[in-house]
Write an enzyme that holds these catalytic residues in place. Sequence first.
Site, PDB file in Angstrom:
ATOM      1  N   GLY A  83       7.771  30.670  46.229  1.00 33.89           N
ATOM      2  CA  GLY A  83       8.100  29.706  45.184  1.00 33.89           C
ATOM      3  C   GLY A  83       8.937  30.295  44.070  1.00 33.89           C
ATOM      4  O   GLY A  83       9.679  31.255  44.279  1.00 33.89           O
ATOM      5  N   LEU A 131       8.357  25.433  52.488  1.00 31.14           N
ATOM      6  CA  LEU A 131       9.115  26.359  51.650  1.00 31.14           C
ATOM      7  C   LEU A 131       8.616  27.794  51.809  1.00 31.14           C
ATOM      8  O   LEU A 131       7.419  28.057  51.685  1.00 31.14           O
ATOM      9  CB  LEU A 131       8.954  25.925  50.188  1.00 31.14           C
ATOM     10  CG  LEU A 131       9.718  26.756  49.170  1.00 31.14           C
ATOM     11  CD1 LEU A 131      11.206  26.550  49.334  1.00 31.14           C
ATOM     12  CD2 LEU A 131       9.273  26.380  47.776  1.00 31.14           C
ATOM     13  N   ASP A 132       9.511  28.726  52.056  1.00 30.85           N
ATOM     14  CA  ASP A 132       9.187  30.151  52.089  1.00 30.85           C
ATOM     15  C   ASP A 132       8.168  30.499  53.169  1.00 30.85           C
ATOM     16  O   ASP A 132       7.512  31.535  53.093  1.00 30.85           O
ATOM     17  CB  ASP A 132       8.679  30.636  50.725  1.00 30.85           C
ATOM     18  CG  ASP A 132       9.711  30.436  49.638  1.00 30.85           C
ATOM     19  OD1 ASP A 132      10.920  30.442  49.972  1.00 30.85           O
ATOM     20  OD2 ASP A 132       9.347  30.277  48.472  1.00 30.85           O
ATOM     21  N   GLU A 133       8.011  29.632  54.168  1.00 28.26           N
ATOM     22  CA  GLU A 133       7.058  29.934  55.227  1.00 28.26           C
ATOM     23  C   GLU A 133       7.721  30.031  56.591  1.00 28.26           C
ATOM     24  O   GLU A 133       7.047  30.071  57.617  1.00 28.26           O
ATOM     25  CB  GLU A 133       5.948  28.877  55.255  1.00 28.26           C
ATOM     26  CG  GLU A 133       5.237  28.769  53.929  1.00 28.26           C
ATOM     27  CD  GLU A 133       3.779  28.394  54.062  1.00 28.26           C
ATOM     28  OE1 GLU A 133       3.371  27.905  55.121  1.00 28.26           O
ATOM     29  OE2 GLU A 133       3.052  28.617  53.074  1.00 28.26           O
TER      30      GLU A 133
END
EC number: 3.5.1.10
Lengths: 284, 284, 284, 284
Positions: free
Chosen positions: C201, C227-229
């Site tokens: 994040g 997100l970001d995964e």
Amino acid sequence: MQNLTATLLVSCPDQPGIVAQIAQFIYQNQGNIIHADQHTDFSSGLFLNRVEWQLDNFRLSRPELLCAWARLAEQLQATWQIHFSDQLPRLALWVSKQDHCLLDILWRWRSGELRCEIPLIISNHPDLKPIADQFGIDFHCLPITKENKLAQETAELALLKQYQIDLVVLAKYLQILTTDFVGKFPNIINIHHSFLPAFPGANPYHRAHERGVKIIGATAHYATAQLDEGPIIEQDVVRVSHRDNVEDLIRKGRDLERVVLARAVRLHLQHRILVYDNRTVVFA
Amino acid sequence: MQNLTATLLVSCPDQPGIVAQIAQFIYQNQGNIIHADQHTDFSSGLFLNRVEWQLDNFRLSRPELLCAWARLAEQLQATWQIHFSDQLPRLALWVSKQDHCLLDILWRWRSGELRCEIPLIISNHPDLKPIADQFGIDFHCLPITKENKLAQETAELALLKQYQIDLVVLAKYLQILTTDFVGKFPNIINIHHSFLPAFPGANPYHRAHERGVKIIGATAHYATAQLDEGPIIEQDVVRVSHRDNVEDLIRKGRDLERVVLARAVRLHLQHRILVYDNRTVVFA
Amino acid sequence: MQNLTATLLVSCPDQPGIVAQIAQFIYQNQGNIIHADQHTDFSSGLFLNRVEWQLDNFRLSRPELLCAWARLAEQLQATWQIHFSDQLPRLALWVSKQDHCLLDILWRWRSGELRCEIPLIISNHPDLKPIADQFGIDFHCLPITKENKLAQETAELALLKQYQIDLVVLAKYLQILTTDFVGKFPNIINIHHSFLPAFPGANPYHRAHERGVKIIGATAHYATAQLDEGPIIEQDVVRVSHRDNVEDLIRKGRDLERVVLARAVRLHLQHRILVYDNRTVVFA
Amino acid sequence: MQNLTATLLVSCPDQPGIVAQIAQFIYQNQGNIIHADQHTDFSSGLFLNRVEWQLDNFRLSRPELLCAWARLAEQLQATWQIHFSDQLPRLALWVSKQDHCLLDILWRWRSGELRCEIPLIISNHPDLKPIADQFGIDFHCLPITKENKLAQETAELALLKQYQIDLVVLAKYLQILTTDFVGKFPNIINIHHSFLPAFPGANPYHRAHERGVKIIGATAHYATAQLDEGPIIEQDVVRVSHRDNVEDLIRKGRDLERVVLARAVRLHLQHRILVYDNRTVVFA
């Protein structure tokens, strides 16, 4: 440099002249500074300092030093510690069944890398007693269950007091300490087998493998009431790839855990760490 | 912290009270120390120190400061430099045909990472003039042959004087400077594309590949008369394997060269480096 | 090795004889294998393979190759891609206001490190248009607001189609893409400025500083709806200390972001990455 | 994956179809390949390969396998080794007075990291005999002088033969072996306490300190007649600064020596290393 030295760790509100006053205090009493390092945290207005000086020709006795310094410290509104190099810190190792961190610290201790006394090993399992015997260290086995946890912690605190322990090193102890215990005994270093704050809690290698990270790590930190959230002292990492399964991560991680924990313990024993605001300043 | 500051770099024979005297000197003139770091080399008995303090309320003018400090420095038998944060060092970049180090430094300069002025680029080839033009920097092409080397160095020294250059950065210049030149202009940082002292001289990547090393490096150092033997400022490394051919080593090495040179230049511009005994103390 | 080659990326259920069948298929058509790497994930029973061979004397035309291979692939229940080295992937760079990743990729592209075409730069701000102009690349500015996000994504998808883009590189784009967009365009590489899964994040450097970590990192990954995964391609780290404030972390992080993103893009362009189970196998 | 496997290490002149022929050979005899890695050195035209397959359903007995493979190998003009996972390599540790590498390897061996037998420790000093006793390993002390060196090497060769040793690990043995000895016993791994080719020979830490390097290293390599010039297997490094004196370098270096030697020994025991042209290919 094996001379007798005193080491001052101090933190206080930043203001002009602190360095001059501390250095002057040591100089006028004929101490020779051999290491000085400082840090100012401008956001919090905090000044942090480590000074080590030779005591050979120092004009003050130890009680006089403590007394004189306390007066200056009060003016500076400082919190501080003074350590003398001939007073070896007393360390207790807490372990479970894994021996790699234990053996590593004991080997470094015997080889002279870690200047301390290690009179006590505590474990919740009997497995590592032979190692304690081999090094001539008292071994106390206090198995932990949900029911007996508080009682065992009381017994452990008594042992720490009995053996006059200054520092507890959780060398893969794998049990969570209660808030109450951490509140009563502040100097506890833990090794966590991940690159915190990634993968706090249980099974970090399994979760690192599942997430497919390309680098794993280990983190040495002071234990606080919040699990894995204490001030970080030291971290290190190693590359992994898709060829590494969980067992490989565990194997590679062991090497990290050993060196990261050993570095953190050494820094603490040399009085190089100051904690503020859940962070560490490491005067390495 | 963008306040006006003075930075003192000092080295002198070790003796008790140096820290106190320097700190006292700054304090009694109402300077507030914001960074201090020191090192004592016990084998040579040398004390080295960097102190930076705010000039906002400082009671001495710059000439008064220099004058007063010079008297104390004489007592301490010290060699020293004092730098003021509003006097930007003037840097000349020397290049050949490769652009990666040049572009990297110019990009960092424009983005504010490197506090300096860059009025001059010198090259033995015309290739990189368009980059100089793009950044609005004067470009002088001085081709080097065996015959004209001394004459060109005379011209180069004249340019350094004309542009009032404080620091020469050999950003892949790939020419050897004469002992005479190095003697006349002392502040020269070079980037060598190996992990010195491994593979000094020409073609380090080819020789690293031939030797089958598993790690390659880059080294930023001050240039001296002895090629690749000057004081090392910064080094870094990267892993290679049997899959990497010479071109891969060159490619991976470029990334190293860029960051290692940039770090060294930044440390110099911030007056964080002291040289003694062909070594550096880096107060990072 | 600049010969014309074909590269096969394949994953299928593990069974005896896969390597033999694939190698035999290439050999009997007179292809010479110059790179082969494989991985078996024993927990999922998946076999993954990358094979690259020279096409100089290959007996099959490209359509024949695709047709013949498809038959074998069906037997193996394989998912696969075949890429030819003379068909350069077409890359779109998405940026915001920061230029370091953009400039780095463009410089590597121009120097030949990245074999691809870069016909398109998309940004939500006009700031970096001069860089696009300088490299002769079309620049489209599509500012994003809460209200116009879906409409702008439709326009962006149209641009990707118009420019025949194979790979989107989010070079510090700093906007979240909708699940719908990611579903429609699968090949998106993002650079996140932390050592994921630590600090996903916003504002990872601020949070890393607050947490007092001793090492920071950067992570290149494929963008997914979460997100970001997405699957991690590459990560790297750098040491920090108490002396580094947030600005220092940002500065040090920029160097990480540049190299980590560039490595990931290069690996993708060379068809060295296979994704399964939200993880990557990187045949580096 | 603890199944019974065979591992083939092979090198031969590169030509089309090698992968196919080897994979076909294994497949038609019902072996299931679980690891395959290859490398082609285009400059020397050499193809190198490691293949490991399960023997559970393999149709050939071991003698049949060796016989059938030998015929194919002759066609390929290959040099090769085949190892079976149930035949543990037999390792001899050679030491002097320092215990850190010895203890580290013994600990890894006992914990299952190193699959081998260790029946023999040889030393030129009696100091480490208690460690050998503790692990139940035969200890032979053969002091070396200028006069008796050849005679002692003869005795050592006899011991290696008597104990059926496959691999000698010089775990800080600190004696130079004669060309004759190295010629007679080829599998010798040495740990050198520098980042070779920097600081070959004696006292590398002292020389690294004197040179003022910012990074030190350790190198594991196969011993050859030329001291410190054998094929490099593994290297690693650690940062040092002006604060580190020679003792610090020695201390930090010990940690490097341990892990670098252990990694090299593990790679050798897993038959992952091929040597050619004084270099190693490591199929890690």
